[in-house]
Structure formats: C-alpha cells, structure tokens
Design a protein around this motif. Sequence first.
Motif, PDB file in Angstrom:
ATOM      1  N   GLN A 256       0.828  -1.204   0.000  1.00 22.82           N
ATOM      2  CA  GLN A 256       0.000   0.000   0.000  1.00 22.82           C
ATOM      3  C   GLN A 256       0.862   1.252   0.000  1.00 22.82           C
ATOM      4  OE1 GLN A 256      -3.212   0.296  -0.454  1.00 22.82           O
ATOM      5  NE2 GLN A 256      -3.057   2.527  -0.323  1.00 22.82           N
ATOM      6  N   THR A 259       2.163   1.805  -3.446  1.00 23.81           N
ATOM      7  CA  THR A 259       1.103   2.315  -4.311  1.00 23.81           C
ATOM      8  C   THR A 259       0.881   3.795  -4.068  1.00 23.81           C
ATOM      9  OG1 THR A 259       0.014   0.146  -4.366  1.00 23.81           O
ATOM     10  CG2 THR A 259      -1.324   2.063  -4.936  1.00 23.81           C
ATOM     11  N   VAL A 263       1.285   6.754  -6.855  1.00 24.41           N
ATOM     12  CA  VAL A 263       0.215   7.688  -7.220  1.00 24.41           C
ATOM     13  C   VAL A 263       0.687   9.127  -7.008  1.00 24.41           C
ATOM     14  CG1 VAL A 263      -2.093   8.492  -6.578  1.00 24.41           C
ATOM     15  CG2 VAL A 263      -1.654   6.050  -6.823  1.00 24.41           C
ATOM     16  N   GLU A 295      -4.847   1.152  -9.119  1.00 22.41           N
ATOM     17  CA  GLU A 295      -4.925   2.503  -8.546  1.00 22.41           C
ATOM     18  C   GLU A 295      -4.188   3.506  -9.423  1.00 22.41           C
ATOM     19  OE1 GLU A 295      -4.502   3.473  -4.440  1.00 22.41           O
ATOM     20  OE2 GLU A 295      -4.906   1.412  -3.804  1.00 22.41           O
ATOM     21  N   GLU A 299      -5.831   6.716 -11.304  1.00 17.54           N
ATOM     22  CA  GLU A 299      -5.325   8.081 -11.144  1.00 17.54           C
ATOM     23  C   GLU A 299      -5.020   8.711 -12.504  1.00 17.54           C
ATOM     24  OE1 GLU A 299      -4.062  11.672  -9.692  1.00 17.54           O
ATOM     25  OE2 GLU A 299      -5.231  10.083  -8.722  1.00 17.54           O
TER      26      GLU A 299
END
Length: 313
Positions: A256, A259, A263, A295, A299
């Motif tokens: 996470q 990620t 992003v 993700e 984005e």
Amino acid sequence: MPKWLRRRFTDAYERMLRRQLEAAPTHVAIIQDGNRRYARERGADAPDGHREGAKTTERVLDWCEELGIEELTLYAFSTENFDRPDEELEPLFDLLESKLYEFADADRVHENGVRIGAIGDVERLPARVRDAVDYAESRTAEYDSLRLNVALAYGGRSELLGAARTVADEVAAGELSPDEVDADAVEDRLAEHTTRDVDLIIRTGGDERTSNFLPWHANGNEAAVYFCAPYWPEFSKVDFLRGLRTYQAREQSWQQSRTERAVGILRAVAETELADAKTVAGRLRTQLPSAGAREVSAELERQRGAEAGERAD
C-alpha cells in the motif's frame, strides 16, 4: 476447559488462520529459543529441553512443506553457545549429530525433495558433527523443493566479515577488480546454502531481538519479525500461522505504501505534462501488485478527465 474442547477450539482457530493467509512467505528463519528454560521449569536438565525442541523442529518442517514455504533456516547453535559448560555442550552435539543423520535418511525428506545445508563456522564443531553435516548435505544435494538451512556455529557479523575478507583477498590477488565489488559480489561469498532473502524471522521464548541472525539476508530485505512467548518446545502450529499472518500484514502495508508513493509521483508529473504521466504510469504499473496497478490506472484516468474538463472550459 476440558482437553477435548480446547483441542476443538484450537483446530477451529487454525482453520481460521489458514483462511486468512493469502500467500506464505518464501523464506522463514527461526530463532529456536527457550529450550533450557523449558527444561528448568520442569525440573529437568538442559539436554532434555533440547531433545523436546528437536521434536518441534520436525513438526515445523512438516508445516513448511504443507504451506508451500520454499526455504527454512533454523538457528540451531550460535558462536556464543560455545561458552556453555561441557556437560551441556556434549549432549547438544550428540543431538545435532543424531538428528542430522536421522533427517538425511528420513523417507519424507527424500519424498519431499528437502535439501539440507549447514551455514556458519562449521569447522569449529566436533569432527562427529562435521561428519554428520557432510553426510546430510551429500545425501540431499540433488533436491531443491524445500531448502533446510541449519545455522551451526553461526554469527551474522562473522559471516559478513568472512565475505569481506574473501573479497579483499581476491582483489589483492588480482582475481577481482575493485570496480566489481558490489552487493552481488558480497552476497556471492556469503553462506552458499542461504539462497533467498529472508521474508520472516520468528523468535520464540519471549525475547524481542534478532541476535545477530542473518543480517544480510533479513535486514537488507526488511524482513517481518514475529516474537512470541512460548518456549521452542511449546511452539505450536497456531503460533507459526500467527507469524505468517504478521508477514502478510507487513506485505500488505508495504504494498500500500508503494502504491501511495506511485500515485503521488504520477500526480506530480501530471501537473506539468500529461504525456509524461502516461509514460510514468506505464512503468509504475509493471512494478506494483495488481491492486496498486489498478490505482495507478485510475489516477491516470482522473488526470485525463481533469485535462479534458479544462479544455472544455
């Protein structure tokens, strides 16, 4: 609680833990602590605790085979253990010798393709233990389904110093160029039987320290660590599964974080040029797990939509 009811509760809890595990770590390393304290609390001698601990070792090997773990490293005897009295060391050497021969000849070891190898300053051990190490390694040398590394006369700093000295000697002899000295060069000169970075270290017995254990393969990989209270002879499958759950939680948190960083990078790039953001997004997607890649894609679509909206205005 009656024994039968406790057993049913434990079985149900094991099943629940198994269902929670999405994937097992590849390489688990265990510090088998508490054998002597286990024996002392029962009015027995240290060798009795070591013998009970050896039974746990056999069970853990079964659990690794069952769960698909590819490498298991056990801290069986450290360099500091040489300071123990002879009346404790001799029975311990006897146990190590007998278990190495027993494991090397066990049907399940050959049926499951377990490769046994020792890491550490094995030359410091008695000849009979060295002979047992040679026998176990030669009997299982062709296998590779599960690697069982037994750390004997092992110390992490000593291992690193040995690799550094080897590199220095090879450079001095002209066998290795200084420009070739990098992380791979050092790793190639570490213990030959440890083939993968460590994903999870488990320590039993209540102490919360890793005790100079596999510093290159564990610390360099930021391995998850699970400390638990039971002495090694008491270590159960539930304890083992809890350790694996700790590894899984750490992996999920780490993924996470990766990620979120990806992003953030994409947003910063998109602020100046969307075309560059598309290139960056493509690269990031290949480096992230599937959820993270989704993700990043989401984005990028958001950035495209924002740009389209600005054009429409």
